[in-house]
Design an enzyme around this catalytic site. Structure first.
Site, PDB file in Angstrom:
ATOM      1  N   CYS A   2       0.457  -1.078   0.073  1.00  0.00           N
ATOM      2  CA  CYS A   2       0.124   0.114  -0.059  1.00  0.00           C
ATOM      3  C   CYS A   2       0.816   1.187  -0.118  1.00  0.00           C
ATOM      4  CB  CYS A   2      -0.854   0.041   1.177  1.00  0.00           C
ATOM      5  SG  CYS A   2      -2.198  -1.283   1.027  1.00  0.00           S
ATOM      6  N   ARG A  28       4.334  -0.487  -4.452  1.00  0.00           N
ATOM      7  CA  ARG A  28       4.061  -0.950  -3.201  1.00  0.00           C
ATOM      8  C   ARG A  28       2.585  -1.725  -3.155  1.00  0.00           C
ATOM      9  NH1 ARG A  28       6.843   1.860   0.710  1.00  0.00           N
ATOM     10  NH2 ARG A  28       5.121   1.376   2.315  1.00  0.00           N
ATOM     11  N   TRP A  73      -2.470  -2.894  -1.897  1.00  0.00           N
ATOM     12  CA  TRP A  73      -2.215  -4.187  -1.965  1.00  0.00           C
ATOM     13  C   TRP A  73      -2.873  -4.992  -0.605  1.00  0.00           C
ATOM     14  CZ3 TRP A  73       0.187  -8.096   1.407  1.00  0.00           C
ATOM     15  CH2 TRP A  73       0.875  -9.118   0.759  1.00  0.00           C
ATOM     16  N   ASN A  99      -2.331   2.522   5.355  1.00  0.00           N
ATOM     17  CA  ASN A  99      -1.380   1.157   4.930  1.00  0.00           C
ATOM     18  C   ASN A  99      -1.116   0.530   6.141  1.00  0.00           C
ATOM     19  OD1 ASN A  99       0.882  -0.206   4.144  1.00  0.00           O
ATOM     20  ND2 ASN A  99       2.172   1.283   4.100  1.00  0.00           N
ATOM     21  N   GLY A 100      -1.072  -0.665   6.252  1.00  0.00           N
ATOM     22  CA  GLY A 100      -1.110  -1.644   7.318  1.00  0.00           C
ATOM     23  C   GLY A 100      -1.992  -2.520   7.648  1.00  0.00           C
ATOM     24  N   GLU A 469      19.272 -16.886  -5.666  1.00  0.00           N
ATOM     25  CA  GLU A 469      18.407 -15.610  -5.983  1.00  0.00           C
ATOM     26  C   GLU A 469      18.158 -15.668  -7.496  1.00  0.00           C
ATOM     27  OE1 GLU A 469      17.709 -12.892  -4.709  1.00  0.00           O
ATOM     28  OE2 GLU A 469      18.040 -11.494  -6.376  1.00  0.00           O
ATOM     29  N   LYS A 473      14.710 -14.679  -8.877  1.00  0.00           N
ATOM     30  CA  LYS A 473      14.167 -13.662  -9.875  1.00  0.00           C
ATOM     31  C   LYS A 473      13.256 -14.426 -11.034  1.00  0.00           C
ATOM     32  CE  LYS A 473      15.097 -11.106  -8.246  1.00  0.00           C
ATOM     33  NZ  LYS A 473      15.526 -10.170  -7.298  1.00  0.00           N
ATOM     34  N   GLU A 476       9.742 -15.021  -9.507  1.00  0.00           N
ATOM     35  CA  GLU A 476       8.706 -14.114  -9.225  1.00  0.00           C
ATOM     36  C   GLU A 476       8.292 -13.160 -10.445  1.00  0.00           C
ATOM     37  OE1 GLU A 476      10.196 -10.814  -6.679  1.00  0.00           O
ATOM     38  OE2 GLU A 476      12.199 -11.349  -7.376  1.00  0.00           O
ATOM     39  N   HIS A 492      20.695 -35.489  -3.679  1.00  0.00           N
ATOM     40  CA  HIS A 492      19.874 -35.921  -2.588  1.00  0.00           C
ATOM     41  C   HIS A 492      18.506 -35.819  -2.769  1.00  0.00           C
ATOM     42  CE1 HIS A 492      23.625 -36.837  -0.659  1.00  0.00           C
ATOM     43  NE2 HIS A 492      24.083 -35.444  -0.790  1.00  0.00           N
ATOM     44  N   LYS A 591       6.605  -4.325  -3.386  1.00  0.00           N
ATOM     45  CA  LYS A 591       7.963  -3.929  -2.946  1.00  0.00           C
ATOM     46  C   LYS A 591       8.305  -3.881  -1.611  1.00  0.00           C
ATOM     47  CE  LYS A 591      12.033  -2.335  -4.653  1.00  0.00           C
ATOM     48  NZ  LYS A 591      12.815  -3.724  -5.220  1.00  0.00           N
TER      49      LYS A 591
HETATM   50  C1  F6R Z   1      12.620 -10.091  -4.314  1.00  0.00           C
HETATM   51  C2  F6R Z   1      12.382  -9.029  -3.472  1.00  0.00           C
HETATM   52  C3  F6R Z   1      12.052  -9.552  -2.133  1.00  0.00           C
HETATM   53  C4  F6R Z   1      12.687  -8.745  -1.180  1.00  0.00           C
HETATM   54  C5  F6R Z   1      12.225  -9.113   0.442  1.00  0.00           C
HETATM   55  C6  F6R Z   1      12.876  -8.126   1.438  1.00  0.00           C
HETATM   56  O1  F6R Z   1      13.064  -9.743  -5.791  1.00  0.00           O
HETATM   57  O2  F6R Z   1      12.450  -7.964  -3.900  1.00  0.00           O
HETATM   58  O3  F6R Z   1      12.140 -10.821  -1.723  1.00  0.00           O
HETATM   59  O4  F6R Z   1      14.021  -8.766  -1.116  1.00  0.00           O
HETATM   60  O5  F6R Z   1      10.829  -8.523   0.396  1.00  0.00           O
HETATM   61  O6  F6R Z   1      12.721  -6.876   1.098  1.00  0.00           O
HETATM   62  P1  F6R Z   1      13.770  -5.503   1.939  1.00  0.00           P
HETATM   63  O7  F6R Z   1      15.065  -5.767   1.273  1.00  0.00           O
HETATM   64  O8  F6R Z   1      13.274  -4.340   1.561  1.00  0.00           O
HETATM   65  O9  F6R Z   1      13.754  -6.008   3.288  1.00  0.00           O
END
Ligand code: F6R
Length: 596
Positions: A2, A28, A73, A99-100, A469, A473, A476, A492, A591
């Protein structure tokens, strides 16, 4: 999770400011959006879907000196027009964005309904304007009514309200970010600075429990009793250009290409090539007998890497998923340092883990990208990664900057004095990333494997976090199945999933024992007909068994993961692009994840 925007004091274009702010905050949350403008009355327009749907629906003549906006969101109730914010009271004279999460909303809703209020949405937020309405009816001033409504709610929130017949925005926060922008004649409010950066770079960071009143370019901050608090104005170093797409099709691609610049900024003034020393002001005098990293998602992968670096430097270190650590923290001693790795500095799980650590009296360090974020303000120290604003939901440049920051931390704590080789490798890294970006064959690899059933990523040691990672990527932004494993673990169990339709990306650099063993694992995969994509500096024999090769320049083994990761970022990007995915705003994600 949000986004909130607010603006008061502009003679015209309040609506444009709100819509532009929402565009910037869309990372967000993006399942519905809305605005409220107050003049003599409060006018609300809100729509399920992305902000362009709101833009198409809103009457361009709708204007007023004060307004608030929201991009959602969903937490309570599906994304619908009714559940979109702003929410209003029964009279329609009060509009609120949030937001929250309001944890006690069930009982509050029951109380309001019993008292005759008509609530129209499934959201937790809607209770707030109705409590304000009651307090106003009891004769309270708008400020008192806002504070009294906030006193009724439990949970985490950033809230903002506008009122018919007033040019003020009233706002508060508890556990969710909110920052005031100070313009010459106007005042702004947002979940995140980029939302109003085009109009002002002077900001006031609100702390939990504080209340802001913005009106016609003036602002005051009080406590919950209405007592005036002294707050200082900070200057933000980011500029509006950094938050634009600058000709790239997607923010993600732009941010991948920004990595050389981001790393140069992260290193500036912190390493000395001549003496081979690392000297980070924020870490001055820091010592630790052991280190515990807490983080989520991509930041957790950087934390895993950081723990490996510290272990290699002789400092006992572990990385924990913050959501697990918050409920079951590892034992600490007096000399334990707990490091929260968090790009946004607002991730609720990471903040909860850090608070758990603080409650046990240990020193905490925030490794973050956002000055003034909650993590930065809550922790004893802050190591800024200086990546610049990251708008794409998928973290890219911040991972690389976190990895570099982990090296700065490990060089500081290991206190070896001369870290010449690593300092040189770090200084060379931006140029080498540029080489990878210029010559990458990731798009061709993406083209070849875009229709695969799934993707596996393997790596050992420092390349293990990159394997994780690379898979994160891929899943997602492409919505396709992808998994990362330590190379030795494949046999395994996961090997059962490997087929001719599941390419395996093997990250192999150097010629050491780790590399030799990973090449062995690649042969096992090849024997099962899986296509192999080697991500390699060409030092080992892995390319003999590979169907495709993504090349890396040679460097110190400990910084090679950054280079390998750039190749994997590009592969994920191009696969997602070929599939027509919503790359910057993948479905179901946000995000900044400000709920636990
Ligand atoms: C993946 C991604 C998320 C963030 C996670 C932590 O691309 O962006 O997995 O890494 O939500 O976010 P931060 O770093 O803001 O605590």
């Amino acid at each position: 999770m949000c986004g909130i925007i607010g603006c008061t004091g502009r003679e015209t274009e309040t609506l444009d400011v709100l819509l532009h702010g929402l565009d910037t905050l869309e990372y967000r949350g993006y399942d519905s959006a809305g605005v409220a403008l107050a003049n003599g009355t409060v006018e609300v327009c809100k729509r399920e879907g992305e902000i362009d749907r709101l833009r198409a629906a809103v009457d361009p003549a709708m204007d007023g000196p004060v307004g608030i906006g929201h991009t959602r969101w969903s937490t309570h109730g599906p994304p619908t027009d009714e559940n979109a914010h702003p929410h209003t009271d029964c009279t329609g004279d009060v509009a609120v964005v949030h937001n929250g999460i309001i944890e006690n909303y069930d009982e509050l809703k029951a109380e309001l309904t019993a008292a005759g209020h008509e609530l129209e949405s499934d959201t937790d937020t809607e209770v707030v304007p109705h409590f304000i309405e009651d307090a106003l009816a009891d004769g309270m001033s708008r400020d008192e009514a806002f504070r009294s409504a906030v006193a009724r709610i439990e949970g985490s929130y950033a809230l903002a309200a506008v009122f018919a017949g007033s040019e003020a925005i009233l706002a508060t926060r508890e556990g969710s970010p909110l920052v005031v922008g100070v313009g010459d004649d106007a005042a702004y409010l947002a979940s995140d600075v980029p939302a109003f950066l085009e109009y002002t770079d002077r900001v006031v960071y609100l702390d939990d429990g504080e209340f802001a009143r913005l009106e016609s370019g003036s602002w005051t901050v009080t406590d919950a009793e209405g007592r005036l608090l002294e707050k200082s104005i900070s200057q933000v170093e980011w500029d509006a250009e950094e938050t634009a797409k600058s000709g790239y099709d997607h923010y993600m691609l732009k941010e991948i290409h920004e990595q050389p610049r981001a790393l140069r900024k992260c290193l500036r003034g912190r390493v000395d090539e001549l003496t081979g020393t690392v000297d980070v002001e924020a870490l001055e005098g820091l010592t630790a007998e052991s280190v515990q990293f807490v983080a989520c998602g991509t930041s957790y992968h950087a934390a895993l890497y950081g723990a490996q670096r510290l272990q290699a430097a002789g400092v006992p270190a572990q990385a924990f998923l913050a959501s697990e650590y918050a409920t079951a923290p590892a034992p600490v001693t007096e000399g334990t340092l707990v490091v929260g790795v968090t790009q946004s500095g607002e991730t609720a799980d990471t903040l909860a883990a850090l608070r758990r650590a603080q409650a046990r009296g240990v020193e905490t360090l925030a490794m973050t990208n956002v000055v003034g974020s909650t993590a930065a303000r809550d922790c004893d120290r802050t190591l800024l990664i200086r990546a610049g604003p990251e708008i794409g939901v998928a973290a890219t440049k911040t991972f690389s900057s976190q990895v570099v920051a982990c090296n700065l931390l490990s060089a500081t704590l290991a206190d070896r004095g001369d870290s010449r080789e690593i300092v040189q490798a770090l200084r060379d890294l931006p140029g080498q990333i540029q080489e990878v970006l210029d010559a990458s064959r990731a798009e061709a690899v993406a083209e070849r494997f875009v229709d695969s059933d799934g993707y596996f990523f393997i790596g050992r040691g420092h390349q293990h976090p990159v394997a994780l990672e690379g898979a994160l990527k891929m899943k997602e932004i492409t919505y396709k199945h992808a998994e990362g494993f330590p190379a030795g673990e494949l046999k395994h169990g996961p090997l059962a999933l490997v087929t001719g339709r599941t390419p395996v990306f093997a990250i192999v650099t150097g010629t050491d024992e780790e590399a030799t063993k990973t090449v062995g694992n690649v042969k096992e995969v090849e024997a099962r007909d899986a296509p192999v994509v080697a991500v390699t500096d060409g030092a080992s024999t892995v390319d003999r068994y590979a169907d495709a090769v993504l090349e890396l320049p040679e460097t110190e083994p400990c910084v090679a993961p950054v280079l390998a990761n750039v190749q994997l970022q590009l592969v994920a990007y191009h696969v997602a692009n070929k599939l027509g995915r919503s790359i910057d705003k993948p479905r179901n994600l946000a995000k900044s994840v400000t709920v636990e």
